[in-house]
Design a protein around this motif. Structure first.
Motif, mmCIF file in Angstrom:
data_model
loop_
_atom_site.group_PDB
_atom_site.id
_atom_site.type_symbol
_atom_site.label_atom_id
_atom_site.label_comp_id
_atom_site.label_asym_id
_atom_site.label_seq_id
_atom_site.Cartn_x
_atom_site.Cartn_y
_atom_site.Cartn_z
ATOM 1 N N GLY A 165 -0.427 20.356 70.050
ATOM 2 C CA GLY A 165 -0.125 20.184 68.758
ATOM 3 C C GLY A 165 1.286 19.701 68.856
ATOM 4 O O GLY A 165 2.247 19.124 67.324
ATOM 5 N N LEU A 166 0.790 18.861 69.186
ATOM 6 C CA LEU A 166 2.159 16.866 69.685
ATOM 7 C C LEU A 166 1.291 16.441 68.300
ATOM 8 O O LEU A 166 0.135 15.962 68.465
ATOM 9 C CB LEU A 166 2.679 17.100 70.501
ATOM 10 N N SER A 167 2.662 14.882 68.004
ATOM 11 C CA SER A 167 2.061 14.070 66.696
ATOM 12 C C SER A 167 2.928 13.087 67.285
ATOM 13 O O SER A 167 3.336 12.959 68.758
ATOM 14 C CB SER A 167 2.472 14.467 65.897
ATOM 15 N N LEU A 168 2.322 11.547 66.605
ATOM 16 C CA LEU A 168 2.774 10.653 67.609
ATOM 17 C C LEU A 168 4.380 11.188 67.708
ATOM 18 O O LEU A 168 5.219 9.608 68.565
ATOM 19 C CB LEU A 168 2.753 8.802 66.737
ATOM 20 N N SER A 169 4.838 10.714 66.364
ATOM 21 C CA SER A 169 6.481 10.509 66.534
ATOM 22 C C SER A 169 6.637 11.702 67.825
ATOM 23 O O SER A 169 8.511 11.355 67.682
ATOM 24 C CB SER A 169 7.509 11.497 65.406
ATOM 25 N N ASP A 170 6.096 12.686 68.534
ATOM 26 C CA ASP A 170 6.836 13.033 69.444
ATOM 27 C C ASP A 170 6.791 12.155 71.477
ATOM 28 O O ASP A 170 7.097 12.545 71.440
ATOM 29 C CB ASP A 170 6.124 14.857 69.455
ATOM 30 N N TYR A 171 6.432 11.019 70.844
ATOM 31 C CA TYR A 171 5.884 10.046 71.827
ATOM 32 C C TYR A 171 7.046 8.873 72.088
ATOM 33 O O TYR A 171 7.125 8.148 71.289
ATOM 34 C CB TYR A 171 4.619 9.945 72.562
ATOM 35 N N THR A 172 7.643 8.417 72.627
ATOM 36 C CA THR A 172 7.790 6.954 73.005
ATOM 37 C C THR A 172 7.132 6.367 74.319
ATOM 38 O O THR A 172 7.123 7.179 75.012
ATOM 39 C CB THR A 172 8.972 7.280 73.177
ATOM 40 N N LEU A 173 7.177 4.996 74.485
ATOM 41 C CA LEU A 173 6.872 4.068 74.782
ATOM 42 C C LEU A 173 7.397 3.333 75.513
ATOM 43 O O LEU A 173 8.327 1.610 74.056
ATOM 44 C CB LEU A 173 5.352 3.904 74.199
ATOM 45 N N SER A 174 8.261 3.210 76.560
ATOM 46 C CA SER A 174 9.484 2.083 76.764
ATOM 47 C C SER A 174 8.683 0.553 76.805
ATOM 48 O O SER A 174 7.548 0.690 77.287
ATOM 49 C CB SER A 174 10.022 2.837 77.797
ATOM 50 N N ALA A 175 9.370 -0.151 77.071
ATOM 51 C CA ALA A 175 9.339 -1.709 77.350
ATOM 52 C C ALA A 175 8.847 -1.595 78.911
ATOM 53 O O ALA A 175 7.521 -2.259 78.804
ATOM 54 C CB ALA A 175 9.994 -2.528 77.117
ATOM 55 N N GLU A 176 9.254 -1.074 79.738
ATOM 56 C CA GLU A 176 9.071 -0.743 80.891
ATOM 57 C C GLU A 176 7.756 0.294 80.983
ATOM 58 O O GLU A 176 7.380 0.222 81.954
ATOM 59 C CB GLU A 176 10.216 -0.097 81.423
ATOM 60 N N GLY A 177 6.948 0.790 80.080
ATOM 61 C CA GLY A 177 5.848 1.657 79.653
ATOM 62 C C GLY A 177 5.729 2.577 80.499
ATOM 63 O O GLY A 177 4.749 3.689 80.709
ATOM 64 N N VAL A 178 7.461 3.149 79.954
ATOM 65 C CA VAL A 178 6.909 5.316 80.759
ATOM 66 C C VAL A 178 6.598 5.536 79.178
ATOM 67 O O VAL A 178 7.627 5.211 78.352
ATOM 68 C CB VAL A 178 8.245 5.088 81.140
ATOM 69 N N VAL A 179 5.864 6.454 79.307
ATOM 70 C CA VAL A 179 5.638 7.199 78.377
ATOM 71 C C VAL A 179 6.559 8.121 78.517
ATOM 72 O O VAL A 179 6.724 9.382 79.048
ATOM 73 C CB VAL A 179 4.254 7.905 78.532
ATOM 74 N N SER A 180 7.241 8.729 77.227
ATOM 75 C CA SER A 180 8.422 10.174 77.118
ATOM 76 C C SER A 180 7.023 10.583 76.372
ATOM 77 O O SER A 180 6.777 10.149 75.452
ATOM 78 C CB SER A 180 9.785 9.396 77.264
ATOM 79 N N PHE A 181 7.770 12.054 76.058
ATOM 80 C CA PHE A 181 7.461 12.921 74.964
ATOM 81 C C PHE A 181 8.488 14.182 74.650
ATOM 82 O O PHE A 181 9.222 14.329 75.445
ATOM 83 C CB PHE A 181 6.075 13.305 75.032
ATOM 84 N N ARG A 182 8.401 14.384 73.247
ATOM 85 C CA ARG A 182 9.810 15.649 73.081
ATOM 86 C C ARG A 182 9.034 17.003 72.942
ATOM 87 O O ARG A 182 7.581 16.927 72.250
ATOM 88 C CB ARG A 182 10.470 14.680 71.887
ATOM 89 N N ASP A 183 8.521 18.423 73.348
ATOM 90 C CA ASP A 183 8.262 19.197 73.600
ATOM 91 C C ASP A 183 8.659 19.837 71.701
ATOM 92 O O ASP A 183 10.086 19.646 70.955
ATOM 93 C CB ASP A 183 8.270 20.558 73.924
#
Length: 78
Positions: free
Chosen positions: A28-46
């Motif tokens: 149920g997450l969407s693209l707006s729930d994810y970030t991809l930092s310049a360092e390559g770290v993938v984060s998400f917001r529940d």
């Protein structure tokens, strides 16, 4: 996602990768729930607004996820 709420692990390099879109968006997450930092770290917001780093224990899956989020235009910060 596993029944206990944890994501399944893919340890064997020879195992087929799961569908990346299903892995990212199947709960149920969407693209707006994810970030991809310049360092390559993938984060998400529940759904409660808490932020987490996505820990991926499979190198090929990690690369596929990062490639897909880049292609979709994931932002660098929430």
């Amino acid at each position: 996602m596993a029944k206990d709420g944890k994501r399944a692990r893919w340890r064997e390099a020879g195992e087929p990768l799961p569908d990346v879109d299903e892995y990212l968006f199947g709960s149920g997450l969407s693209l707006s729930d994810y970030t991809l930092s310049a360092e390559g770290v993938v984060s998400f917001r529940d759904k409660a607004g808490r932020e987490f780093d996505l820990l991926i224990d499979h190198p090929q899956l990690e690369a596929a996820i990062k490639e897909r989020l880049e292609a979709l235009g994931a932002r660098e910060a929430f």
